[in-house]
Design a protein around this motif. Sequence first.
Motif, PDB file in Angstrom:
ATOM      1  N   ASP A 162      51.504  -0.401 -37.956  1.00 42.53           N
ATOM      2  CA  ASP A 162      50.761   0.990 -37.876  1.00 42.53           C
ATOM      3  C   ASP A 162      49.522   1.214 -37.104  1.00 42.53           C
ATOM      4  O   ASP A 162      48.618   1.906 -37.274  1.00 42.53           O
ATOM      5  CB  ASP A 162      50.494   1.176 -39.567  1.00 42.53           C
ATOM      6  N   LEU A 163      49.731  -0.037 -36.045  1.00 44.81           N
ATOM      7  CA  LEU A 163      48.174  -0.579 -35.728  1.00 44.81           C
ATOM      8  C   LEU A 163      47.981   0.979 -34.615  1.00 44.81           C
ATOM      9  O   LEU A 163      46.649   1.406 -34.446  1.00 44.81           O
ATOM     10  CB  LEU A 163      47.987  -1.455 -34.265  1.00 44.81           C
ATOM     11  N   ARG A 164      49.215   1.168 -33.165  1.00 47.70           N
ATOM     12  CA  ARG A 164      49.532   2.514 -32.937  1.00 47.70           C
ATOM     13  C   ARG A 164      48.160   3.771 -33.604  1.00 47.70           C
ATOM     14  O   ARG A 164      47.669   4.505 -32.584  1.00 47.70           O
ATOM     15  CB  ARG A 164      50.508   2.740 -31.575  1.00 47.70           C
ATOM     16  N   ARG A 165      49.015   4.502 -34.402  1.00 48.62           N
ATOM     17  CA  ARG A 165      48.919   5.661 -35.584  1.00 48.62           C
ATOM     18  C   ARG A 165      47.054   5.309 -35.786  1.00 48.62           C
ATOM     19  O   ARG A 165      46.389   6.073 -35.580  1.00 48.62           O
ATOM     20  CB  ARG A 165      49.143   5.501 -36.322  1.00 48.62           C
ATOM     21  N   GLN A 166      46.120   3.624 -36.254  1.00 46.67           N
ATOM     22  CA  GLN A 166      45.694   3.505 -36.452  1.00 46.67           C
ATOM     23  C   GLN A 166      44.340   3.620 -35.342  1.00 46.67           C
ATOM     24  O   GLN A 166      43.642   4.346 -35.639  1.00 46.67           O
ATOM     25  CB  GLN A 166      44.863   2.058 -37.022  1.00 46.67           C
ATOM     26  N   VAL A 167      44.652   3.736 -34.055  1.00 41.57           N
ATOM     27  CA  VAL A 167      43.558   3.753 -32.768  1.00 41.57           C
ATOM     28  C   VAL A 167      43.645   4.873 -32.188  1.00 41.57           C
ATOM     29  O   VAL A 167      42.915   5.160 -32.285  1.00 41.57           O
ATOM     30  CB  VAL A 167      44.289   2.906 -32.094  1.00 41.57           C
ATOM     31  N   LEU A 168      44.610   5.396 -32.525  1.00 41.60           N
ATOM     32  CA  LEU A 168      44.545   6.348 -32.302  1.00 41.60           C
ATOM     33  C   LEU A 168      44.209   8.220 -32.984  1.00 41.60           C
ATOM     34  O   LEU A 168      43.077   8.566 -32.968  1.00 41.60           O
ATOM     35  CB  LEU A 168      46.087   7.965 -32.182  1.00 41.60           C
ATOM     36  N   ARG A 169      43.713   7.354 -34.905  1.00 45.94           N
ATOM     37  CA  ARG A 169      42.960   8.585 -35.205  1.00 45.94           C
ATOM     38  C   ARG A 169      41.851   8.004 -35.123  1.00 45.94           C
ATOM     39  O   ARG A 169      40.233   9.028 -35.262  1.00 45.94           O
ATOM     40  CB  ARG A 169      43.037   7.998 -36.598  1.00 45.94           C
ATOM     41  N   GLN A 171      40.026   8.545 -32.350  1.00 40.97           N
ATOM     42  CA  GLN A 171      39.759   8.567 -30.947  1.00 40.97           C
ATOM     43  C   GLN A 171      38.764   9.561 -31.059  1.00 40.97           C
ATOM     44  O   GLN A 171      39.302  10.602 -32.098  1.00 40.97           O
ATOM     45  CB  GLN A 171      40.833   8.564 -29.921  1.00 40.97           C
ATOM     46  N   PRO A 172      37.708   9.865 -30.146  1.00 41.51           N
ATOM     47  CA  PRO A 172      37.246  11.488 -29.959  1.00 41.51           C
ATOM     48  C   PRO A 172      38.461  12.447 -29.880  1.00 41.51           C
ATOM     49  O   PRO A 172      38.933  12.771 -28.948  1.00 41.51           O
ATOM     50  CB  PRO A 172      36.802  10.917 -29.522  1.00 41.51           C
ATOM     51  N   GLY A 173      38.371  13.828 -30.092  1.00 44.76           N
ATOM     52  CA  GLY A 173      39.073  15.200 -29.936  1.00 44.76           C
ATOM     53  C   GLY A 173      40.190  15.354 -29.991  1.00 44.76           C
ATOM     54  O   GLY A 173      40.811  14.481 -31.610  1.00 44.76           O
ATOM     55  N   ASP A 174      41.120  16.057 -29.021  1.00 41.40           N
ATOM     56  CA  ASP A 174      42.645  15.603 -29.469  1.00 41.40           C
ATOM     57  C   ASP A 174      42.897  15.268 -29.405  1.00 41.40           C
ATOM     58  O   ASP A 174      44.614  14.957 -30.196  1.00 41.40           O
ATOM     59  CB  ASP A 174      43.077  17.187 -28.695  1.00 41.40           C
ATOM     60  N   LEU A 175      42.913  13.700 -28.497  1.00 45.64           N
ATOM     61  CA  LEU A 175      43.742  12.501 -28.483  1.00 45.64           C
ATOM     62  C   LEU A 175      43.539  11.802 -30.258  1.00 45.64           C
ATOM     63  O   LEU A 175      44.782  11.205 -30.296  1.00 45.64           O
ATOM     64  CB  LEU A 175      42.716  11.407 -27.393  1.00 45.64           C
ATOM     65  N   ALA A 176      43.003  12.484 -31.257  1.00 48.42           N
ATOM     66  CA  ALA A 176      43.421  11.920 -32.768  1.00 48.42           C
ATOM     67  C   ALA A 176      44.715  12.765 -32.862  1.00 48.42           C
ATOM     68  O   ALA A 176      45.048  11.676 -33.958  1.00 48.42           O
ATOM     69  CB  ALA A 176      42.178  12.125 -33.276  1.00 48.42           C
ATOM     70  N   LEU A 177      45.149  14.019 -32.667  1.00 45.87           N
ATOM     71  CA  LEU A 177      45.844  14.308 -33.138  1.00 45.87           C
ATOM     72  C   LEU A 177      47.539  13.417 -33.254  1.00 45.87           C
ATOM     73  O   LEU A 177      48.026  14.044 -33.759  1.00 45.87           O
ATOM     74  CB  LEU A 177      45.984  15.900 -32.443  1.00 45.87           C
ATOM     75  N   HIS A 178      46.896  13.384 -31.936  1.00 45.32           N
ATOM     76  CA  HIS A 178      48.536  12.194 -31.484  1.00 45.32           C
ATOM     77  C   HIS A 178      49.327  11.612 -32.674  1.00 45.32           C
ATOM     78  O   HIS A 178      50.341  10.484 -33.015  1.00 45.32           O
ATOM     79  CB  HIS A 178      48.027  11.719 -30.543  1.00 45.32           C
ATOM     80  N   ALA A 179      47.780  10.632 -33.322  1.00 48.42           N
ATOM     81  CA  ALA A 179      48.341   9.731 -34.331  1.00 48.42           C
ATOM     82  C   ALA A 179      49.265  10.319 -35.506  1.00 48.42           C
ATOM     83  O   ALA A 179      49.790   9.418 -36.129  1.00 48.42           O
ATOM     84  CB  ALA A 179      46.745   9.495 -34.629  1.00 48.42           C
TER      85      ALA A 179
END
Length: 188
Positions: A162-169, A171-179
Amino acid sequence: MRVGEIAAGSLLLASAGLLDPNFADTVVLLLDVNDEGALGVVLNRPSALPVSEVLGEWGDVVDEPEVLFQGGPVATDGALAVALAAPGGEGGAGFRPVWGRLGLLDLDTPREPGRGHGRPAADLRRVRRLGCRAAWRRRSPRGAWYVVPGEVEDVFGDEAPDLRRQVLRRQPGDLALHATRPMDPETN
């Protein structure tokens, strides 16, 4: 380091649009970046192959999971070891700093004192992510990767699947939504 800045210690996160099975859903720690391209290791693809079967004496010092990690489709016959130097330490013989206390460990370096030249690799706090390297040329399909700052726990944490989703979460702004975006948008 800021989001989008490419340097050693950055993470490349595969975007949902990257469908190449070699890299889909991967998290890559960059170890070297220059004008020619980048070199890194995939952090979230553990194999079933125990480190001790391939690298003998290093198998008992590798953090869990004690397995080799799969890399990209480049140079699958060699392994890279990422290690963390002890606080205030230099990592010992065979250790090459890459980013902060994180560096590469030469697996030909003897672990025990008196076996070879120089200091043993005893200044190390942790060793992990032994696996094949992944390399890229400077030109990559636009939008294929998100570039974000890495953290030491990305390398040594227990959350490989689940590392990819954790790192995305984080992140600032809209990038976190990609999680929360599914790999296949049609399943949404």
